[in-house]
Design a protein around this motif. Sequence first.
Motif, mmCIF file in Angstrom:
data_model
loop_
_atom_site.group_PDB
_atom_site.id
_atom_site.type_symbol
_atom_site.label_atom_id
_atom_site.label_comp_id
_atom_site.label_asym_id
_atom_site.label_seq_id
_atom_site.Cartn_x
_atom_site.Cartn_y
_atom_site.Cartn_z
ATOM 1 N N GLY A 104 0.805 -1.212 0.000
ATOM 2 C CA GLY A 104 0.000 0.000 0.000
ATOM 3 C C GLY A 104 0.840 1.264 0.000
ATOM 4 O O GLY A 104 0.486 2.270 -0.645
ATOM 5 N N LEU A 105 1.971 1.250 0.700
ATOM 6 C CA LEU A 105 2.852 2.426 0.720
ATOM 7 C C LEU A 105 3.385 2.721 -0.672
ATOM 8 O O LEU A 105 3.397 3.878 -1.118
ATOM 9 C CB LEU A 105 4.026 2.190 1.677
ATOM 10 N N VAL A 106 3.842 1.689 -1.352
ATOM 11 C CA VAL A 106 4.391 1.880 -2.693
ATOM 12 C C VAL A 106 3.328 2.446 -3.627
ATOM 13 O O VAL A 106 3.625 3.262 -4.516
ATOM 14 C CB VAL A 106 4.946 0.543 -3.229
ATOM 15 N N ARG A 107 2.066 2.054 -3.395
ATOM 16 C CA ARG A 107 0.966 2.536 -4.239
ATOM 17 C C ARG A 107 0.354 3.838 -3.714
ATOM 18 O O ARG A 107 -0.647 4.315 -4.241
ATOM 19 C CB ARG A 107 -0.110 1.459 -4.329
ATOM 20 N N ARG A 108 0.965 4.401 -2.646
ATOM 21 C CA ARG A 108 0.522 5.672 -2.056
ATOM 22 C C ARG A 108 -0.931 5.622 -1.565
ATOM 23 O O ARG A 108 -1.718 6.528 -1.858
ATOM 24 C CB ARG A 108 0.698 6.823 -3.044
ATOM 25 N N ARG A 109 -1.292 4.586 -0.845
ATOM 26 C CA ARG A 109 -2.639 4.458 -0.298
ATOM 27 C C ARG A 109 -2.665 5.014 1.129
ATOM 28 O O ARG A 109 -1.779 4.714 1.938
ATOM 29 C CB ARG A 109 -3.090 3.002 -0.289
ATOM 30 N N LEU A 110 -3.703 5.777 1.440
ATOM 31 C CA LEU A 110 -3.799 6.420 2.739
ATOM 32 C C LEU A 110 -3.878 5.403 3.873
ATOM 33 O O LEU A 110 -3.279 5.595 4.928
ATOM 34 C CB LEU A 110 -5.018 7.351 2.779
ATOM 35 N N PHE A 168 0.260 11.304 0.435
ATOM 36 C CA PHE A 168 -0.715 10.255 0.719
ATOM 37 C C PHE A 168 -2.143 10.797 0.847
ATOM 38 O O PHE A 168 -3.090 10.019 0.812
ATOM 39 C CB PHE A 168 -0.336 9.515 2.001
ATOM 40 N N HIS A 169 -2.274 12.095 0.995
ATOM 41 C CA HIS A 169 -3.608 12.675 1.162
ATOM 42 C C HIS A 169 -4.136 13.362 -0.089
ATOM 43 O O HIS A 169 -5.271 13.828 -0.108
ATOM 44 C CB HIS A 169 -3.608 13.686 2.321
ATOM 45 N N GLU A 170 -3.327 13.434 -1.151
ATOM 46 C CA GLU A 170 -3.773 14.177 -2.332
ATOM 47 C C GLU A 170 -4.714 13.359 -3.225
ATOM 48 O O GLU A 170 -5.389 13.920 -4.084
ATOM 49 C CB GLU A 170 -2.558 14.624 -3.144
ATOM 50 N N ASP A 171 -4.778 12.057 -3.012
ATOM 51 C CA ASP A 171 -5.686 11.199 -3.783
ATOM 52 C C ASP A 171 -7.128 11.605 -3.501
ATOM 53 O O ASP A 171 -7.496 11.908 -2.363
ATOM 54 C CB ASP A 171 -5.464 9.738 -3.387
ATOM 55 N N ASP A 172 -7.965 11.604 -4.543
ATOM 56 C CA ASP A 172 -9.376 11.968 -4.373
ATOM 57 C C ASP A 172 -10.085 11.054 -3.381
ATOM 58 O O ASP A 172 -11.019 11.465 -2.691
ATOM 59 C CB ASP A 172 -10.101 11.918 -5.726
#
Length: 299
Positions: A104-110, A168-172
């Motif tokens: 999840g970190l590599v995929r930038r998941r919150l 990590f927070h910029e994802d919609d």
Amino acid sequence: MIVATLASVAAALITWWALDRGLLGDRRFEPAAAATIAAWALAIAVASLRGHVGARVVLGALGLAAVPIQWIAERLGWDPGPLGGARGPAALIIALVCLLTLTGLVRRRLWAFWLACAGAVLGVASGALNLLGSLAAPGLLTWSTTVTIAFASAALAGLLAADVRRAFHEDDRAALWRARDPLIVALRWMILADLVATPTLLIYAWAQPVVPETATPAAVLAFILGLGAILTVARKVIGALLLSLSGVGLVALAAWNVHATLEAPALAIVGYYAIFWVPAGLLSLVAGARLLARLRAAS
């Protein structure tokens, strides 16, 4: 950058102290592991100085990989010594969660960011508590807990940097969790506190049940917390309600242990776990109260 640098220095100095006192004997792995952690923390500091978000995320993922690698090595007969973590079923679950978090970190998941932060907070807090307990007679435990604190502190410092948090927070999909609404803030704190408490419930239930009859409730509560966190992150109200109700269970479990424990050494262990369970329970109750008030207002 400063925290990661200090963590690197601390890992190096405490290892030099342990070698000087002969605490590590002829062991080779422990000094090598500490040197690796010191270099890793220094790499985080350099990446922070140069503003490389991606490098810090990758370094954080590499840190998480150490847990499943250790678990596999133990299955092959290798003894990690004083740097070993959880044992038994809890170790396997924690290793699997670390692998999931790494992905999840590599995929930038919150959610992975929250899990990584919770793990780092747990490492710092548990290490600090064990370190305090070792200071009366400084020895091998003093060394291992200091190295653990250095490792977790460097990870946490890298994760909490402003530019990494933004990444990590910029994802919609994370828009809801960026809100400053009091309910959302309460839910965020509840999720993070419960993620910190969950591994301690598993370790207590399967490795250190001071009050034997509380082992099963602790394991069940860990499962409820995990399920509730997944559902809450997925924006399901039922998940938030589960976590809120679990707050009663966390506080009750801590109180049950204290009430049933009379001997001082056992009380110290009970107190150790209560430090994680009671704050998580209280934050869950606060979030639950806010959620119920919002639901009543909307009906």
